[in-house]
Structures are given as C-alpha cells and as structure tokens.
Design an enzyme around this catalytic site. Structure first.
Site, PDB file in Angstrom:
ATOM      1  CB  CYS A 112      21.031  -1.455 -31.758  1.00 60.17           C
ATOM      2  SG  CYS A 112      19.701  -0.746 -32.744  1.00 60.17           S
ATOM      3  CB  CYS A 115      21.546  -1.865 -36.901  1.00 66.09           C
ATOM      4  SG  CYS A 115      22.519  -1.030 -35.606  1.00 66.09           S
ATOM      5  CB  CYS A 160      21.290   2.835 -32.621  1.00 63.04           C
ATOM      6  SG  CYS A 160      22.510   1.882 -33.532  1.00 63.04           S
ATOM      7  CB  CYS A 163      19.988   1.541 -37.373  1.00 64.66           C
ATOM      8  SG  CYS A 163      19.329   1.312 -35.700  1.00 64.66           S
ATOM      9  CB  CYS A 183      16.164   5.433 -18.591  1.00 64.42           C
ATOM     10  SG  CYS A 183      14.614   4.663 -18.145  1.00 64.42           S
TER      11      CYS A 183
HETATM   12 ZN   LIG Z   1      21.009   0.333 -34.399  1.00 64.26          ZN
END
Ligand SMILES: [Zn+2]
Length: 198
Positions: A112, A115, A160, A163, A183
């Site tokens: 991610c 984070c 995510c 975060c 996707c």
């Molecule tokens: Zn994250």
C-alpha cells in the site's frame, strides 16, 4: 498524532511473527516520499523467506492501526503525491496504462502506497489486458471490501485494512484458480523487489 517524518526506518515484521514464529528486520526507505522503495538492507536485517506462500509476506509497521486511521486529510496530502492521494483518499481511478507497474514482472511484493502494508505477492499478479495492475488473489486479511454504487451497477470496492486507503475494485472475471480480478490502481501501490529484502 505524532509528527511523521519524511524518511524513516521501517520496522519489518514478517507475517510469521503473527503466527508466533518471530522474526523482524530493519530497513531504511524513502517509500513515502518517492513512491518507490529504494531500500537498502541494513544491519540486523534478516532474510525473507520464499514468497510462494502469501502468509510469509512481510509487513511494514510505522504507526499502529488506530494511528493510521486518525490521519487527517492534510497529513495525507503532505505524505502522498497528488495522484496517490486522489486514489487512496478520494477513491479516484488512474488512467489505464498510466502505471509503470503494469509491466512490472520482477519477484517481490506490492505494498500500500499509503501505509506500506504489503497487499499482494508478485506471484498473484497477472496480465489482465485492462491497463491496470491486476491480481488473481490477495494476501489474506490485508484488504477489506465494500459495495460501490457510484456507477449504474454495483461494484465491489476494496481498500487497505490498515490505513483504509482505496486500492481498486474486485471482479469475478479473473483466471483460475480464484476467478477473481483484483483491479488495482498502480499509484496506490509500491513495488518491493524481493532482492531488496533478501
Ligand atoms: Zn494502507
């Protein structure tokens, strides 16, 4: 909320630590300022296991879950480039074929960009031909989904789990064995080459 520096050492705790097996490493990174992980392993780093098992994926810990969730829009703006901010925090979608990660074929992980939590392994990536980085599966527990009714039909948005940053949408037209197509916006991810952590 404490100040979040632009550059920091990220504590790397492997998923195995959650299973009671221990293991951690320190790496230095410019992950959040350049949107690319140009990390060099430093002293006390440990090797990372073969990533054929998604449960072995490493995890970057800088703030705890509640600290990530309490970040303000202004703090996210300062932390991310404009494209990543618009995707992660405003659920924007990047132009297809605009991300260099479409052609990324090296072994490693996809984290991610908000984070640093690792969401996918390179082995889960495939070429969907859509112009967005696509994955047939995700690392368990690191993405949450919700219905997205912005278009005339309902899509499944995912984000995510740490975060809350928007990543993309998951569809049921993917290849075997899962039949899923995760996707993902490339600018919501950072690729972590395996050799960086080995
Ligand atoms: Zn994250």
């Amino acid at each position: 909320m404490r100040h979040i520096p632009n550059k920091f050492d990220i504590k790397l705790s492997r998923r195995s630590a959650l299973l009671g097996l221990g293991g951690s490493a320190m790496i230095a990174t410019s992950l959040f300022t350049t949107n690319s992980l140009a990390a060099e392993p430093v002293a006390n780093s440990t090797s990372v296991d073969d990533n054929s098992n998604p449960l072995n994926a490493p995890d970057f810990e800088i703030l705890n879950n509640s600290e990530w969730r309490s970040m303000t829009n202004q703090q996210w703006r300062e932390r991310l480039n404009k494209s990543s901010y618009n995707i992660l925090r405003k659920e924007a979608t990047e132009r297809p074929y605009s991300s260099a990660l479409n052609d990324e074929k090296r072994d490693g992980w996809y984290a991610c960009a908000g984070c640093g939590q690792i969401l996918f392994t390179a082995k889960q990536k495939y070429n969907s031909g859509t112009g967005w980085p696509s994955f047939v599966d995700a690392i368990p527990g690191r993405l949450n989904t919700k219905p997205d009714r912005k278009l005339f039909y309902v899509r499944t948005e995912y984000h995510c789990s740490r975060c809350g940053g928007h990543q993309g949408h998951v569809f049921n037209d993917g290849p075997k064995p899962t039949g899923k197509r995760w996707c993902n916006n490339g600018d919501a991810l950072v690729f972590v080459p395996k050799e960086t952590l080995s």
